[in-house]
Design a protein around this motif. Structure first.
Motif, short mmCIF file in Angstrom:
data_model
loop_
_atom_site.label_atom_id
_atom_site.label_comp_id
_atom_site.label_asym_id
_atom_site.label_seq_id
_atom_site.Cartn_x
_atom_site.Cartn_y
_atom_site.Cartn_z
N GLY A 117 0.83 -1.21 0.00
CA GLY A 117 0.00 0.00 0.00
C GLY A 117 0.86 1.25 0.00
O GLY A 117 2.08 1.19 -0.16
N PHE A 118 0.20 2.37 0.17
CA PHE A 118 0.92 3.64 0.13
C PHE A 118 1.26 4.15 1.52
O PHE A 118 2.34 4.68 1.74
CB PHE A 118 0.08 4.69 -0.61
CG PHE A 118 0.78 6.01 -0.76
CD1 PHE A 118 1.81 6.16 -1.67
CD2 PHE A 118 0.42 7.09 0.02
CE1 PHE A 118 2.47 7.37 -1.80
CE2 PHE A 118 1.06 8.31 -0.11
CZ PHE A 118 2.10 8.45 -1.02
N PHE A 119 0.36 3.98 2.49
CA PHE A 119 0.53 4.60 3.79
C PHE A 119 1.21 3.67 4.80
O PHE A 119 1.16 2.45 4.68
CB PHE A 119 -0.82 5.06 4.34
CG PHE A 119 -1.44 6.13 3.48
CD1 PHE A 119 -0.94 7.43 3.49
CD2 PHE A 119 -2.50 5.84 2.65
CE1 PHE A 119 -1.48 8.41 2.70
CE2 PHE A 119 -3.05 6.83 1.84
CZ PHE A 119 -2.55 8.11 1.86
N ALA A 120 1.86 4.29 5.81
CA ALA A 120 2.55 3.57 6.87
C ALA A 120 1.55 2.70 7.63
O ALA A 120 0.36 2.99 7.62
CB ALA A 120 3.22 4.55 7.82
N PRO A 121 1.97 1.65 8.25
CA PRO A 121 3.34 1.25 8.50
C PRO A 121 3.95 0.37 7.40
O PRO A 121 5.15 0.20 7.35
CB PRO A 121 3.26 0.48 9.81
CG PRO A 121 1.92 -0.15 9.78
CD PRO A 121 1.03 0.84 9.05
N THR A 122 3.11 -0.17 6.50
CA THR A 122 3.67 -1.07 5.49
C THR A 122 3.80 -0.42 4.12
O THR A 122 4.30 -1.03 3.20
CB THR A 122 2.79 -2.34 5.34
OG1 THR A 122 1.46 -1.93 4.98
CG2 THR A 122 2.77 -3.13 6.63
N GLY A 123 3.36 0.81 3.99
CA GLY A 123 3.36 1.49 2.71
C GLY A 123 4.70 2.11 2.34
O GLY A 123 5.67 2.02 3.07
N VAL A 124 4.70 2.76 1.20
CA VAL A 124 5.95 3.27 0.62
C VAL A 124 6.07 4.79 0.63
O VAL A 124 7.00 5.32 0.03
CB VAL A 124 6.13 2.75 -0.82
CG1 VAL A 124 6.26 1.24 -0.86
CG2 VAL A 124 4.98 3.21 -1.73
N GLU A 125 5.14 5.50 1.30
CA GLU A 125 5.18 6.96 1.19
C GLU A 125 6.47 7.56 1.74
O GLU A 125 6.97 8.54 1.18
CB GLU A 125 3.94 7.61 1.82
CG GLU A 125 4.02 7.92 3.29
CD GLU A 125 3.67 6.76 4.21
OE1 GLU A 125 3.51 7.02 5.41
OE2 GLU A 125 3.56 5.61 3.76
N TYR A 126 7.03 7.01 2.79
CA TYR A 126 8.27 7.52 3.37
C TYR A 126 9.42 7.37 2.37
O TYR A 126 10.14 8.32 2.08
CB TYR A 126 8.57 6.75 4.66
CG TYR A 126 9.89 7.07 5.32
CD1 TYR A 126 10.11 8.29 5.93
CD2 TYR A 126 10.92 6.14 5.33
CE1 TYR A 126 11.33 8.58 6.54
CE2 TYR A 126 12.14 6.43 5.93
CZ TYR A 126 12.33 7.65 6.54
OH TYR A 126 13.52 7.93 7.14
N GLU A 127 9.58 6.18 1.82
CA GLU A 127 10.66 5.93 0.87
C GLU A 127 10.47 6.74 -0.41
O GLU A 127 11.44 7.24 -0.99
CB GLU A 127 10.73 4.43 0.53
CG GLU A 127 11.16 3.55 1.67
CD GLU A 127 10.05 3.20 2.67
OE1 GLU A 127 8.87 3.59 2.44
OE2 GLU A 127 10.35 2.56 3.68
N LEU A 128 9.22 6.90 -0.84
CA LEU A 128 8.95 7.68 -2.04
C LEU A 128 9.30 9.15 -1.83
O LEU A 128 9.89 9.79 -2.70
CB LEU A 128 7.48 7.52 -2.43
CG LEU A 128 7.07 8.10 -3.77
CD1 LEU A 128 7.85 7.45 -4.91
CD2 LEU A 128 5.58 7.91 -3.98
N LEU A 129 8.97 9.67 -0.66
CA LEU A 129 9.29 11.07 -0.35
C LEU A 129 10.81 11.29 -0.28
O LEU A 129 11.33 12.26 -0.84
CB LEU A 129 8.65 11.47 0.98
CG LEU A 129 8.82 12.93 1.40
CD1 LEU A 129 8.21 13.86 0.37
CD2 LEU A 129 8.18 13.16 2.75
N LEU A 130 11.53 10.37 0.37
CA LEU A 130 12.99 10.49 0.41
C LEU A 130 13.59 10.39 -0.99
O LEU A 130 14.52 11.12 -1.33
CB LEU A 130 13.59 9.42 1.32
CG LEU A 130 13.25 9.53 2.81
CD1 LEU A 130 13.86 8.35 3.58
CD2 LEU A 130 13.71 10.84 3.39
#
Length: 181
Positions: A117-130
């Motif tokens: 998915g996109f949102f935490a805790p299993t999503g990728v939004e953090y990595e995508l933002l970095l």
């Protein structure tokens, strides 16, 4: 501190005022500091177990479970890429390569977490933002408040440096992903 307004010609030939050059430089400095320190701290979790991290052994096990060979070696490479890339961004030192180091590591992190998915805790939004921040800094350069301004050849940032660094990051990340099971 006063700044000289930055003007650019408009399509009518008149000069239009835009943000001062200092505003861009301060904005890039803030972005570099926050992004760079965040990524460096993330790498320190891998290398030293700081900030509640698992250290090389703990992250090595994670890398092995994620299909990478030689988990501790991969944790070392990822940790060094994050710490050195992050600190490079903080200092504005070899900024295109620092951004590429962060981007290459984040491409692998995105590949591992994709499908959650996109949102935490299993999503990728953090990595995508970095990833986006690192790529943006590699392309724009560090601004005037950076060590790169004192290095011959890097005093003025060239888009080609950023593009070449991002291509290098993508190629190396792809090669690392190819050795993943």
């Amino acid at each position: 501190m006063t700044s000289i307004p930055h003007t650019t010609p408009s399509s009518s030939g008149a000069r239009a005022e835009g943000p001062s050059l200092h505003a861009y430089d301060v904005g890039l400095l803030i972005l570099r500091l926050v992004l760079g320190l965040t990524v460096a701290a993330h790498g320190a979790q891998k290398l030293f177990g700081w900030f509640g991290g698992g250290g090389l052994e703990g992250f090595g096990q994670f890398f092995t479970m994620s299909g990478y060979p030689s988990g501790e070696t991969m944790a070392l490479i990822a940790g060094l890429s994050e710490v050195l890339g992050g600190l490079g961004l903080v200092l504005g030192l070899l900024t295109p390569l620092a951004g590429a180091a962060v981007l290459g590591t984040m491409i692998n992190a995105l590949a591992v977490k994709w499908g959650g998915g996109f949102f935490a805790p299993t999503g990728v939004e953090y990595e995508l933002l970095l990833s986006a921040g690192a790529a943006g800094l590699a392309l724009t350069g560090p601004g005037r408040f950076a060590v790169d301004r004192f290095l011959p050849g890097l005093r003025t940032h060239r888009l080609g440096y950023g593009v070449a660094a991002l291509v290098l990051a993508a190629v190396i990340a792809a090669l690392v992903l190819l050795i993943r099971n």
